[in-house]
Design a protein around this motif. Structure first.
Motif, short mmCIF file in Angstrom:
data_model
loop_
_atom_site.label_atom_id
_atom_site.label_comp_id
_atom_site.label_asym_id
_atom_site.label_seq_id
_atom_site.Cartn_x
_atom_site.Cartn_y
_atom_site.Cartn_z
N ILE A 261 0.81 -1.28 -0.04
CA ILE A 261 -0.05 0.06 0.15
C ILE A 261 0.79 1.38 0.04
N THR A 262 0.72 2.10 -0.76
CA THR A 262 1.22 3.48 -0.86
C THR A 262 0.49 4.57 -0.51
N TYR A 263 0.90 5.33 0.39
CA TYR A 263 -0.11 6.63 0.64
C TYR A 263 0.77 7.75 0.76
N TRP A 264 0.36 8.71 0.67
CA TRP A 264 0.99 10.28 0.52
C TRP A 264 0.83 10.75 2.25
N VAL A 265 1.73 11.42 2.75
CA VAL A 265 1.55 12.33 3.78
C VAL A 265 2.50 13.44 3.53
N PRO A 266 2.20 14.53 4.09
CA PRO A 266 2.85 15.74 3.51
C PRO A 266 4.51 15.77 3.69
N GLY A 267 4.94 15.89 2.29
CA GLY A 267 6.22 15.64 2.01
C GLY A 267 6.87 14.41 1.78
N ALA A 268 6.09 13.23 1.84
CA ALA A 268 6.48 11.93 1.68
C ALA A 268 5.76 11.04 1.19
N CYS A 269 6.28 10.10 0.39
CA CYS A 269 5.48 8.97 -0.07
C CYS A 269 5.66 7.72 0.91
N GLU A 270 4.69 7.02 1.42
CA GLU A 270 5.16 6.11 2.34
C GLU A 270 4.56 4.93 1.73
N VAL A 271 5.34 3.67 1.80
CA VAL A 271 5.06 2.27 1.32
C VAL A 271 4.78 1.65 2.29
N ILE A 272 3.86 0.88 2.61
CA ILE A 272 3.71 -0.29 3.74
C ILE A 272 3.48 -1.68 3.30
N PHE A 273 3.91 -2.55 3.96
CA PHE A 273 3.58 -4.05 3.28
C PHE A 273 2.85 -4.79 4.37
N VAL A 274 1.85 -5.23 3.97
CA VAL A 274 0.99 -6.07 5.25
C VAL A 274 0.82 -7.60 4.64
N HIS A 275 1.24 -8.50 5.71
CA HIS A 275 0.94 -9.73 5.12
C HIS A 275 -0.33 -10.30 5.81
N LEU A 276 -1.36 -10.94 5.03
CA LEU A 276 -2.67 -11.32 5.38
C LEU A 276 -2.42 -12.59 5.50
N GLU A 277 -2.41 -13.40 6.61
CA GLU A 277 -2.64 -14.73 6.79
C GLU A 277 -3.83 -15.58 6.79
N ARG A 278 -4.01 -16.34 5.72
CA ARG A 278 -5.41 -17.06 5.61
C ARG A 278 -5.69 -17.79 6.74
N THR A 279 -7.05 -17.80 6.75
CA THR A 279 -7.72 -18.51 8.09
C THR A 279 -8.36 -19.71 7.39
N SER A 280 -9.28 -20.65 8.22
CA SER A 280 -9.92 -21.52 7.82
C SER A 280 -11.35 -21.26 6.83
N GLU A 281 -11.69 -20.01 7.25
CA GLU A 281 -12.93 -19.32 6.51
C GLU A 281 -12.41 -18.68 5.29
N PRO A 282 -13.31 -18.99 4.21
CA PRO A 282 -12.92 -18.38 2.98
C PRO A 282 -13.07 -16.83 2.91
N ARG A 283 -11.92 -15.93 2.31
CA ARG A 283 -11.88 -14.43 2.27
C ARG A 283 -11.74 -13.79 3.73
N LYS A 284 -11.21 -14.71 4.55
CA LYS A 284 -11.01 -14.12 5.95
C LYS A 284 -9.52 -14.44 6.37
N TYR A 285 -8.79 -13.27 6.70
CA TYR A 285 -7.49 -13.45 6.96
C TYR A 285 -7.18 -12.31 8.38
N THR A 286 -5.92 -12.85 8.74
CA THR A 286 -5.26 -12.12 9.96
C THR A 286 -4.27 -11.22 9.52
N ALA A 287 -4.10 -10.05 10.31
CA ALA A 287 -3.00 -9.18 9.96
C ALA A 287 -2.30 -8.69 11.04
N LEU A 288 -1.35 -8.22 10.95
CA LEU A 288 -0.35 -7.46 12.26
C LEU A 288 -0.51 -8.46 13.38
N ASN A 289 0.10 -9.56 13.23
CA ASN A 289 0.26 -10.71 14.38
C ASN A 289 -1.00 -10.94 14.92
#
Length: 176
Positions: free
Chosen positions: A71-99
């Motif tokens: 994900i790229t987003y803009w903050v005044p004076g900077a372009c920030e890029v963050i990476f998010v890892h979505l871990e699959r769960t046993s339910e379809p289309r449901k993920y956990t993130a950020l530990n």
């Protein structure tokens, strides 16, 4: 001979029925470029200095069903890029993130090429809830927006908190 014929007919029927089912939820491919069409949060972010521009996000499907999201987003004076890892769960289309601190649901809507990414979790020890309408192309889609508004109401968000950001191809520092 009759049992062989019956077996062949039964297998043919099963094959036809399977073909009509279409792809299962596990076979959906979310890989590629996604454009944020609208976003909403459980807090009012429509005022102040919140950037109201958005850039394409990239999703990569990993072996085992996990997803990587850039994900790229803009903050005044900077372009920030963050990476998010979505871990699959046993339910379809449901993920956990950020530990496990957040849960992300990818909600299918009736408009082709559009989904709602719905996230609930805790940030700075406070609960939060956010949803994004995303699509495969950057063009506005009134039908998808109407479906998003229905989703927003169903989850208890306030419709006036919806932000429709300006689409940008890339983050450029000169665009302040």
């Amino acid at each position: 001979m009759k049992s062989l014929l019956l077996t062949v007919l039964l297998l043919g029927l099963v094959a036809v029925l399977k073909a009509q089912e279409g792809p299962s939820d596990d076979q959906e491919d979310f890989s590629g470029i996604w454009y944020t069409k609208a976003t909403v949060c459980d807090r009012n972010l429509t005022g102040g200095n919140i950037p109201k521009r958005t850039f394409p996000m990239t999703v990569t499907a990993l072996e085992g069903g996990d997803l990587q999201v850039w994900i790229t987003y803009w903050v005044p004076g900077a372009c920030e890029v963050i990476f998010v890892h979505l871990e699959r769960t046993s339910e379809p289309r449901k993920y956990t993130a950020l530990n496990g601190k957040s849960t992300v649901y990818i909600q299918k809507i009736p408009v082709k090429g559009h989904y709602v990414f719905f996230c609930v979790g805790r940030r700075h020890r406070k609960p939060y809830c956010k949803a994004k309408l995303v699509g495969r192309d950057p063009e506005e889609n009134p039908e998808a927006m109407e479906e998003f508004k229905k989703f927003v109401k169903s989850k208890g968000f306030r419709e006036e908190y919806i932000i429709v950001p300006e689409q940008r191809d890339q983050c450029v520092l000169d665009d302040e």
